[in-house]
Design an enzyme around this catalytic site. Structure first.
Site, PDB file in Angstrom:
ATOM      1  N   GLY A  72      -6.934   4.540   0.646  1.00  0.00           N
ATOM      2  CA  GLY A  72      -5.207   3.622   0.160  1.00  0.00           C
ATOM      3  C   GLY A  72      -5.221   3.903   1.283  1.00  0.00           C
ATOM      4  N   ARG A 113     -12.737   1.532   0.621  1.00  0.00           N
ATOM      5  CA  ARG A 113     -13.104   2.038   0.278  1.00  0.00           C
ATOM      6  C   ARG A 113     -14.650   2.309   0.358  1.00  0.00           C
ATOM      7  NH1 ARG A 113      -9.569   5.526  -2.174  1.00  0.00           N
ATOM      8  NH2 ARG A 113      -7.520   3.882  -2.213  1.00  0.00           N
ATOM      9  N   ASP A 163     -10.089  12.269   3.227  1.00  0.00           N
ATOM     10  CA  ASP A 163     -11.113  13.057   2.630  1.00  0.00           C
ATOM     11  C   ASP A 163     -12.578  12.280   2.939  1.00  0.00           C
ATOM     12  OD1 ASP A 163     -11.496  16.568   2.555  1.00  0.00           O
ATOM     13  OD2 ASP A 163     -12.844  15.525   0.818  1.00  0.00           O
ATOM     14  N   THR A 189      -3.181  11.085   3.904  1.00  0.00           N
ATOM     15  CA  THR A 189      -3.193  11.181   3.000  1.00  0.00           C
ATOM     16  C   THR A 189      -2.146  11.188   2.077  1.00  0.00           C
ATOM     17  OG1 THR A 189      -3.170  12.686   0.572  1.00  0.00           O
ATOM     18  CG2 THR A 189      -4.041  13.677   2.754  1.00  0.00           C
ATOM     19  N   ASP A 223      -0.882  11.992  -0.487  1.00  0.00           N
ATOM     20  CA  ASP A 223      -0.529  13.251  -1.262  1.00  0.00           C
ATOM     21  C   ASP A 223      -0.351  14.579  -1.097  1.00  0.00           C
ATOM     22  OD1 ASP A 223      -0.589  11.500  -3.823  1.00  0.00           O
ATOM     23  OD2 ASP A 223      -2.479  11.608  -4.162  1.00  0.00           O
ATOM     24  N   ASP A 243      -2.565  16.682   0.249  1.00  0.00           N
ATOM     25  CA  ASP A 243      -3.357  17.691  -0.529  1.00  0.00           C
ATOM     26  C   ASP A 243      -4.451  18.013   0.850  1.00  0.00           C
ATOM     27  OD1 ASP A 243      -4.769  14.822  -0.640  1.00  0.00           O
ATOM     28  OD2 ASP A 243      -4.880  15.664  -2.743  1.00  0.00           O
ATOM     29  N   ARG A 287      -3.215  13.180  -8.238  1.00  0.00           N
ATOM     30  CA  ARG A 287      -3.487  13.389  -8.770  1.00  0.00           C
ATOM     31  C   ARG A 287      -4.555  14.782  -8.751  1.00  0.00           C
ATOM     32  NH1 ARG A 287      -6.337   8.534 -10.960  1.00  0.00           N
ATOM     33  NH2 ARG A 287      -5.500   7.080  -9.635  1.00  0.00           N
TER      34      ARG A 287
END
Lengths: 354, 354, 354, 354
Positions: free
Chosen positions: B10, B71, B105, B128, B130, B132, B174
Site C-alpha cells: 500500500g 501487491r 512485511d 508501513t 500502521d 507495526d 487492522r
C-alpha cells in the site's frame, strides 16, 4: 494534594497539552490544580486561576498557553533579592504542595535553584521550540514549528519558480540549527545555514549557479537566525560585526539575499517567518509528547520525586535531575548536517551526466 | 554502480522522499539509479524508468510513490514457481548491481528470501503506515496519518458539539492500534479502541454518560478498524462473528455507533476516514525520516552490506538483518494505552467535584 | 487554430487553472496552444513551449504559473521602440492566430494598445492578487490570499494571547485595501488600515486601550502595506515622509507597532507576511474562477471577438472591451469598511455594560 | 432593544460569524442579545443564554454554532398544534423585541409563517451548506465545504496515482449539485454527477477508458449524494430502486465504484466524505459573508423591517420578503455544468493528437 503549574519564557505549541494532562492526572489521584499566571511573575505575586478538568479538556488543540507567560526570573533582578522568598511565601499562603514548572533553560534554572537551595518541591517539564535543551531527545513545539516552515516553503516554491528566483527563508534558531536543518531537509533546500557550521559562501553560491546551469529554475536557502556569515561574505559595508568578525545576529536573511544576488546574479528575495513559527494548533506529535510529559510530571509529583524533570528518551518518558538538565545548550547533532549535506553537492565536472 | 529501487504494498506518505534520497546519494557516489514500476511486478517483467537527480528533486513533497506499487509477490503465486528466477534474470539483463526494496512485511519478506536463498544483493527500507513493523521505532507515513486523523477530528468536533452527538472515528490499524492510540491522545478522545485491548463496552458507555452528566456536550470515540467488539457488545443481530465470538473486522465504526446510541441514548454518528489517511504531502517528520532512511540504505548498498534493512532507533539510523525484521507484528506498546487511560476515567462518586 | 498564451506581472494563485482551461477548450475545438515564456519577454524573443492537454491537466492545483512571468513591457522601454514590431513578427513567424494575455493593468494595457493600434488579435484575462482591477467583481488569487492571511493570523492569535501583545499584520495592497479589509473582517481584527481611509491613530489606540481595560488580553491590527500614517502619528523621527506629509510606503507594520507601543504602553509586534500571501495551491474559489475565465477567454478567441477581456459579474462570466478595463484603479468599496467599522467601536461610557 | 437569535437545522461553517456580527451590531445600537438554545426547541421551551460582545468576539473562527441546533419545527408536529403559541408566549415572557432566525428552508419557513400569520417580529438569515436556497447568490458554509472536498481530493490523488485507480468521491448535495460541480471543477475531475443531470454511464466509462489509453494513470469522479444512476447503470441486483427506476439515494459512491470497475476493468474505490464537509473553521469567504449577513440582519431589526431576510446579490447585501425566499429549491445553474463539460470530452478519433 494541591499542585500549582506555571509556564515561563516564550510560548510554544504543546504547552496546553501539558497543562491538560497534569490537571487530569492530579484530578484522577484525588488532587486539585491551580495555574499561576504569567510565569514566575504570577508565582511571586500570587495571581492564579483554578484549573479544572472540564475547563482544560479541549485546550489540547490550542497553541500558546492558557496561563500566559513572561520572562520574569526571580534570580535575575539584582534590585530585589527577596523575590524567591516572596515566591515561597506565596505558595505557603496558597497551601500548595508542589509546583510543576514548564519552561526552558531559564525557567528550569530557577526551578533547580529553588529545589537545591530551599528544598522547594518542584518538578520540571522541558520546553523550547528550538529543541536545544539537553537531557531530552525532542521538545514539544519543535515538530509544529518545522511543519509550519515546511508548509510556508511549499507555498513560496511556486512563486520562486514563476519568477526564477532564489528564496532565502530565515527560521528561528538563535543558538542551535535544529529547526533550519530539519526544515531544510524536509523542503529539499539547496543549502542550509546553521550556527554550528561555518558558512562557506562560495560553496553556497556555486551550488546555486550549478543548479541554475543544469536547468533548475529556482533556488532555496534555509538559514537559522543565528547562522553567522564570515566578514568576507558581507555585502553591505555598514552591517554590524561582532567581536569575532561575524555579521551580527538578526537580519541574516536579508543580508544573505543581498550577498547571493550580488555574487550569482540571480534575483533573490528573503522571507522571515518570525512569530508564525510558534503559533497555532500543535501537531499530533507535539500533542502526544506534551500529554505524555504532563502525565509523567504529575506522577513524579504524586510520588514526591522532586527536583527532577521529565524527558523523552527514545520512545519512553524518563526523568532526570533538574541540576543536570540546565545550563547546557544542546546544539545540532552534526550527523543530521552530514546527511543533509548529500544534497549540497554539485557536479564540478560538467561532463558528468547528472 | 547501477541500483534498482522498488516500492511494494500500500502507498504511504514518505516513499518519494526515500526514492529521492537514494537517487541523490547513489549519484553523488558516481552511480545511477533505475526504478522498477509497480513493485515486484515491474521487477519480474523488467518494466522500469530511469531515475535522475533533477527529475526526483522535488518529489519530496508528494504523497504516494512515483514508481507505482502493487501487491504482486513472487513467492505467493503457487501457479508460477519460476517468478523469482525471472526476477533475477531481469536484473541480470538490466545489469543491476543491487536492489533497494521499500515495503512492508510482505515486500521485505521477499527481499529476505532473495538474499538468504540466492544471495541476491538487496537492502530493505521498512514501510508501513500502521507502524507495526518490528526493528524500527517509527515508520514513515505514520506521523502524516495521525495528523490527518487529528485535523479531521478537529473539524468533526464542532459538528458534534452543535448537535450534541457522539462521533465514532474509525481509523486504519487492522492488526495494531498505533494510529488509533496516538490520534486518540492527540484529539482528546473520550475512549480509544485498539486491537490489542479487549473492549469494555459498559466502561465506554459509562464514561460517555458520566461526561454528558457533567455538562460535556459531545463525545468522541477513536477506534482502530481492527478493534473487536465482544459478541455481547453487538447490537445488530446479523453482524458477522468470527471463530472467537468477535464481531468481524470492518464496519467497526458503524457497529459501535449503533451500540452506543442504543445503550446511552445519545445520538451517535460514525465517520470512516479510509483512504484519506494515507494520501497527500508527507509531514515534516516523515520527509526527514524517509530522507534519512534513503541516504542510509544507499550507503549500505555502496558498502555492499546486503541482506540488511535500515531502521530508526532513538535519534539514529541503524541497520539490522532482514531476516530479523520480518514475520513479527509489532503491536502497540501498552504503556501508551496506560497513559491514554488517564483520560478514560470518570467520577463514580458524583460528590467528587471534578 | 493556433493560440498563444502568456502570463505577465507578479505571480498569483489561479494562473495555472486559466492556462489549463484555455488549453482544454482550444483542444476541444480542434486547435492547439503554445505558451510564451516569461510574459512579454518570451513573446518578443519567441521563447515558447507547447501546451498539451495531458501536460496541463493537473496544474490546476499548483500556485504560480508554469509559463513563468516577468515585468517586461514592450511599451515601457524608451531605448527600443521596435519591441512591439518584433513581438508581432514573432507571432507571425510562429503562425499564431490569436493571443490570450493573462495579467494586470500593465499587461492588459499592452494588449489593449496592440489591439487598438495594430488590430492584433488578442483577448485579455484580468489578474491581480490585490483585487484592484475595474470591470470585474473579483480577481483570482485574492481569495487564496485572504485565506493565507487569515490562517496566519489564526496562528498568531495564540501567541498574542499568551504574551498579552498587540500584533500588527502587514498585508499586500499597495494602492487598494481589499486584502486588508476582507482579512481584517475574517480575523476579527480590532482595527483595519487601508490606503483609502485616513488613519485616526488616536481612535485606533483608544480602541486597543478600551478593550484591554475590558479584559481582552491581546489586540490585532491589520494594515495594508499601502496604508498611510499621518505625520503626527509617526514615532520615529527619521521615518521618510512623502510630499503629502505621509509616512512613506513600506514598513508600515513596523512603524505602526512602534507608535502603538509608545501610545498605549502595550507590548506590540509586527509581522509582514510578504510573499507567503501569493504562493501555494489556489483555493477552490480561485480554481473555479480561473477555470471559468479561461474557458470563456478561449471561447472569445474561437469566436474571433478580439480586443476584449473576460470578467466576473455577479455569478456570470461576461466580456468587456480591453480599453475600458485598463487604466482605472478599483479601490476598496467603502461599504465594506462601513460594515467592518461596526467592530471598531468602543464604549466611551465605561458604565455601559458591554 | 432585546434581540433573540436562534440557529436551526444542520450545522454549517459561518453560523458563528453571523451570531458574532448580530451581537456586536445590536450592542453598538445600545441593545442586548440573547441566544435561544438548539433552534426552535429552545425558543419554545425558553432555554437561552446571554450573548455578550466579549464572549462572542472570537467565535468567528469556530465551526458549528455556539447556540446548538436541532430539527425541531413548531409547525411539523401534528400532535401539538400549540407549539407556536408557546413560542410566542416564551418570547413575551422574556421581553424579546425581535427574533433573528438563522437557518435553511425549514427554519425560514417557520419564520415566514410566524410573521405572516401572527405578525411576529422576525428577520431571517439564509443558511444551507448545499447552496440550494433561492434569493441569495451564495450561502455561507458552501465555500468552506468545497475547499474541504478539494483538499481531500488533493490527498486522494497521490494514492489513486500510486495504485492506478479510479476514485469516486461522494459529496453532500441531496437535491442540488452545487458542491459536486464546484468541487469537481476545482479538482480537475474526469466526470461530475449531479442530481440535475441524467447520468450517462457509458459516456463516463468511455472517458475513463480513453484517458487510461492516453496514459493518465488514474481517474477521478465526483458525485453528489443525490445523483441518480439509471436502472441500467446498476451493477448490484439488489440495489433499491425508487418509483422512477433510479437507484435509491445514499451509497451512490459505492454503487458507482462497482459499476465503473465492472465496465472499465479499472480498480475503483469510493470515499464518502460525510460530516467532514460541514465541520471546522469557516473559510475567509464564509467568515466575511456570515459577518455581513449578520450586520445587515441586525440593521433590519434596528429599523423594524420584519418579515424579511438578508441575501447576497452580486457584491452587495440586499433584503427580500421571507415569503419569497422559502419553498423553492435552487438547483444548480446548468451553465456551470456546461463549463465543467469542457473537461468531460474525449477524442473518439484516436488519430487526433491530444
Amino acid at each position: 494534594m494541591k499542585v500549582a503549574l506555571l509556564t515561563g519564557g516564550g510560548d510554544c505549541p504543546g504547552l496546553n497539552p501539558v497543562i491538560r494532562a497534569v490537571v487530569r492526572t492530579i484530578h484522577n489521584a484525588g488532587g486539585k490544580s491551580i495555574g499561576m499566571l504569567e510565569g514566575w511573575r504570577g508565582a511571586i505575586e500570587g495571581n492564579f486561576t483554578d484549573l479544572r478538568v472540564q475547563d482544560t479538556d479541549e485546550i489540547i488543540a490550542r497553541g500558546g498557553t492558557i496561563l500566559g507567560s513572561s520572562r520574569t526570573n526571580p534570580y535575575k533582578d539584582p534590585d530585589d533579592p527577596e523575590l524567591a522568598d516572596r515566591l515561597i511565601k506565596t505558595f505557603d499562603e496558597l497551601d500548595v504542595d508542589a509546583l510543576i514548572a514548564i519552561g526552558g533553560d531559564d525557567t528550569l534554572g530557577v526551578a533547580s535553584r529553588l529545589y537545591s537551595e530551599r528544598k522547594f518541591p518542584v518538578v520540571g517539564v522541558p520546553k523550547t521550540i528550538d529543541n536545544d535543551l539537553s537531557c531530552t531527545d525532542f521538545t514539544f513545539g519543535f515538530d509544529t514549528s518545522i511543519n509550519i516552515v515546511m508548509e510556508s516553503v511549499d507555498r513560496l516554491r511556486t512563486t520562486a519558480e514563476s519568477h526564477r528566483r532564489v528564496m532565502v527563508i530565515e527560521t528561528m534558531g538563535r543558538h542551535a540549527g535544529w529547526i533550519a536543518c530539519f526544515a531544510g531537509i524536509a523542503t529539499a533546500a539547496d543549502f542550509i545555514l546553521v550556527p554550528e557550521v561555518e558558512v562557506d559562501i562560495d560553496e553556497m553560491c556555486n551550488i546555486l549557479k550549478a543548479r541554475r546551469a543544469e536547468g533548475k529554475s529556482y533556488g532555496l536557502i534555509i538559514a537559522s537566525e543565528g547562522a553567522k556569515l564570515p566578514q568576507s561574505g558581507m555585502v553591505t559595508q555598514d552591517a554590524e560585526v561582532d567581536d569575532f568578525g561575524h555579521v551580527k545576529l538578526g537580519g541574516i536573511g536579508d543580508n544573505l539575499a543581498e550577498v547571493i544576488e550580488e555574487r550569482t546574479g540571480i534575483e533573490t528575495r528573503a522571507v522571515t517567518l518570525g512569530h508564525l513559527q510558534r503559533g497555532g494548533p500543535p501537531s499530533a506529535y507535539d500533542r502526544v509528547l506534551g500529554t505524555r510529559l504532563g502525565i509523567n510530571a504529575a506522577r513524579l509529583v504524586l510520588n514526591r520525586q522532586y527536583g527532577r524533570m521529565v524527558a523523552l528518551r527514545g520512545m519512553g518518558i524518563v526523568d532526570a535531575p533538574l541540576s543536570e538538565a540546565v545550563g547546557t545548550l544542546r546544539t545540532l547533532d552534526l550527523e543530521f548536517m552530514r546527511e543533509a549535506g548529500e544534497f549540497f553537492k554539485y557536479d564540478a565536472d560538467p561532463n558528468h551526466t547528472p
